[in-house]
Scaffold this active site. Structure first.
Site: not given
Ligand SMILES: Nc1c(NC[C@H](O)[C@H](O)[C@H](O)CO)[nH]c(=O)[nH]c1=O
Ligand SMILES: CC(=O)[C@@H](O)COP(=O)(O)O
Length: 178
Positions: A29, A64, A96-98, A101-102, A104, A143
């Site tokens: 991701w 992640s 890298v988590l970004i 809008s939810t 998640h 970063r």
């Molecule tokens: N939104 C991001 C994700 N989402 C996917 C989850 O990590 C996972 O792979 C999925 O839910 C299936 O189990 N992952 C990231 O690494 N970065 C993001 O921004």
């Molecule tokens: C970190 C995430 O899972 C995120 O990028 C997913 O985006 P959304 O919250 O708009 O579904």
């Protein structure tokens, strides 16, 4: 107002990473950012600490959320090899988590940080937490040492240094040397 040096102060000890076996588990991701972080960590370990490239194993997972399970499985698999030297001395988990809008983002970030900590404590293998939890794209780019901000800094460099320190120190501690 009093100021201070942000970030980690380097250790005074010069660690020899030449015998370390390192595992890097990274996600796909936001891969352009992840790739820069992985490069920062690997180049730092090899150039500054003599870690051998052939002793750095790199594995990828989707996102992640998969990092804790994959790392647990890979540590276990490495211990099944006949030569104990196949087992890893230290792991770096990079993702890298970004924020979207939810909620998640919040759920993944919490699960991943707790999961990685648990795998590290359960396995006895130090795991460097290399997961950026960013509120926007610019924070991620900055970063990873990308983008055009003067303040940009590749955190992969710090994670590589941390990995060598923890790998060397834990190897000593496991033999009773404090
Ligand atoms: N939104 C991001 C994700 N989402 C996917 C989850 O990590 C996972 O792979 C999925 O839910 C299936 O189990 N992952 C990231 O690494 N970065 C993001 O921004
Ligand atoms: C970190 C995430 O899972 C995120 O990028 C997913 O985006 P959304 O919250 O708009 O579904």
């Amino acid at each position: 107002m009093a100021t201070f040096t942000k970030g980690v102060t380097p250790s005074t000890e010069k660690y020899d990473g030449s015998s370390l076996r390192v595992l890097i588990v990274h996600t796909r991701w936001n891969y352009e950012v992840v790739e820069a972080l992985v490069r920062g960590a690997t180049e730092t370990m090899t150039s500054e600490y003599n870690v051998k490239s052939e002793n750095i194993s790199i594995q990828s997972v989707s996102g992640s959320y998969e990092l804790p399970f994959a790392t647990q499985s890979l540590i276990g698999a490495s211990r099944m090899n006949v030569q104990s030297s196949q087992s890893f001395d230290v792991v770096i988990c990079i993702g890298v988590l970004i924020k979207g809008s939810t909620m998640h983002f919040e759920y993944i970030a919490e699960a991943v940080s707790q999961g990685i900590m648990r795998v590290s404590l359960d396995s006895g293998v130090p795991i460097v937490f290399g997961v950026l939890t960013c509120l926007n794209d610019e924070q991620a780019l900055e970063r990873a040492g990308l983008g055009d901000k003067e303040s940009k800094h590749n955190h992969g460099i710090d994670w590589g240094r941390c990995a060598v320190e923890m790998g060397v120190k834990n190897t000593r501690w496991m033999t009773g040397v404090i």
